[in-house]
Enzyme design. Sequence first.
Site, PDB file in Angstrom:
ATOM      1  N   GLN A  99      -5.218 -60.731 -57.953  1.00  0.00           N
ATOM      2  CA  GLN A  99      -5.225 -61.178 -59.342  1.00  0.00           C
ATOM      3  C   GLN A  99      -5.559 -60.030 -60.302  1.00  0.00           C
ATOM      4  O   GLN A  99      -5.026 -59.971 -61.418  1.00  0.00           O
ATOM      5  CB  GLN A  99      -6.227 -62.319 -59.521  1.00  0.00           C
ATOM      6  CG  GLN A  99      -5.876 -63.564 -58.730  1.00  0.00           C
ATOM      7  CD  GLN A  99      -4.496 -64.094 -59.058  1.00  0.00           C
ATOM      8  OE1 GLN A  99      -4.113 -64.193 -60.230  1.00  0.00           O
ATOM      9  NE2 GLN A  99      -3.736 -64.426 -58.033  1.00  0.00           N
ATOM     10  N   GLY A 149      -8.125 -46.338 -56.386  1.00  0.00           N
ATOM     11  CA  GLY A 149      -7.237 -46.448 -57.544  1.00  0.00           C
ATOM     12  C   GLY A 149      -6.119 -47.456 -57.412  1.00  0.00           C
ATOM     13  O   GLY A 149      -5.031 -47.238 -57.935  1.00  0.00           O
ATOM     14  N   SER A 150      -6.374 -48.584 -56.758  1.00  0.00           N
ATOM     15  CA  SER A 150      -5.305 -49.579 -56.643  1.00  0.00           C
ATOM     16  C   SER A 150      -4.971 -50.208 -57.994  1.00  0.00           C
ATOM     17  O   SER A 150      -3.809 -50.536 -58.272  1.00  0.00           O
ATOM     18  CB  SER A 150      -5.676 -50.655 -55.622  1.00  0.00           C
ATOM     19  OG  SER A 150      -6.727 -51.467 -56.081  1.00  0.00           O
ATOM     20  N   HIS A 154     -13.480 -56.286 -63.591  1.00  0.00           N
ATOM     21  CA  HIS A 154     -14.625 -56.572 -62.717  1.00  0.00           C
ATOM     22  C   HIS A 154     -14.288 -57.755 -61.820  1.00  0.00           C
ATOM     23  O   HIS A 154     -13.699 -58.738 -62.282  1.00  0.00           O
ATOM     24  CB  HIS A 154     -15.850 -56.888 -63.572  1.00  0.00           C
ATOM     25  CG  HIS A 154     -17.077 -57.127 -62.760  1.00  0.00           C
ATOM     26  ND1 HIS A 154     -17.773 -56.111 -62.154  1.00  0.00           N
ATOM     27  CD2 HIS A 154     -17.732 -58.284 -62.434  1.00  0.00           C
ATOM     28  CE1 HIS A 154     -18.807 -56.606 -61.501  1.00  0.00           C
ATOM     29  NE2 HIS A 154     -18.808 -57.928 -61.657  1.00  0.00           N
ATOM     30  N   ASN A 179     -12.234 -52.402 -68.853  1.00  0.00           N
ATOM     31  CA  ASN A 179     -12.670 -52.390 -67.461  1.00  0.00           C
ATOM     32  C   ASN A 179     -12.246 -53.693 -66.803  1.00  0.00           C
ATOM     33  O   ASN A 179     -12.033 -54.701 -67.472  1.00  0.00           O
ATOM     34  CB  ASN A 179     -14.196 -52.250 -67.385  1.00  0.00           C
ATOM     35  CG  ASN A 179     -14.700 -52.153 -65.953  1.00  0.00           C
ATOM     36  OD1 ASN A 179     -14.134 -51.415 -65.140  1.00  0.00           O
ATOM     37  ND2 ASN A 179     -15.747 -52.891 -65.636  1.00  0.00           N
ATOM     38  N   MET A 186     -17.268 -45.696 -61.135  1.00  0.00           N
ATOM     39  CA  MET A 186     -18.572 -46.171 -60.689  1.00  0.00           C
ATOM     40  C   MET A 186     -19.747 -45.648 -61.509  1.00  0.00           C
ATOM     41  O   MET A 186     -20.877 -45.578 -61.012  1.00  0.00           O
ATOM     42  CB  MET A 186     -18.765 -45.835 -59.207  1.00  0.00           C
ATOM     43  CG  MET A 186     -17.707 -46.457 -58.306  1.00  0.00           C
ATOM     44  SD  MET A 186     -17.563 -48.257 -58.500  1.00  0.00           S
ATOM     45  CE  MET A 186     -19.117 -48.791 -57.789  1.00  0.00           C
TER      46      MET A 186
END
Length: 207
Positions: free
Chosen positions: A175, A14-15, A111, A109, A92
């Site tokens: 980032q 959960g960063s 990615h 989301n 996930m």
Amino acid sequence: MAPVSLGVLASGRGSNLQSIIDACRRGDIKAEVKVVISDRQDAYALKRAEKHGIDAYYINIKDYQDKAAYETKIVELLRRYNVQLVCLAGYMRLVGPTVLNAFPWRIMNIHPSLLPSFPGLHAQKQALDCGVKVSGCTVHFVDEGMDSGPIILQACVPVYDDDTEDSLAERILEQEHKIYPRAVGLFAEGKLIVRGKKVFIREAGND
């Protein structure tokens, strides 16, 4: 204007959840994380939520007869907290129609690649195997596909000759922690417009 209510789905550490919580607490974005839901009991994301006084739930898909029933429970929880935007933070599982239909163009989301390149798992390995010179990360709205929804923001990261999956992932993650809260902030300000496969960012004074 009241802060936008966020619900976060997470499966791991959960960063990115933390980066969103921090941005909310600093007042950088007009949003507040109301609830965190995980499909894994040992997900550190749940502990992060509890540390900040955010309600956190573990939902075991094995307790439900099928994915639709499992997702119905998720939707029920999200609605209980009047969630306006759902953020996937290392979740996930592929989001199914039950959640998608409940929150159309209100699920985001992030990615670790420059989509549409390298969707799915092990994006950093895919990038290294292909020898690309630039990789990065993408925030996108979620649709029924695998990392295929309309792109909101992207950030580039150079790929070095001596990079490993871990070293590249670490730079990309830096980032991610910047652009994910930024995308949530744009949503909270009503600046995101989806037209087909494209997201347009409405500037101040423009409709």
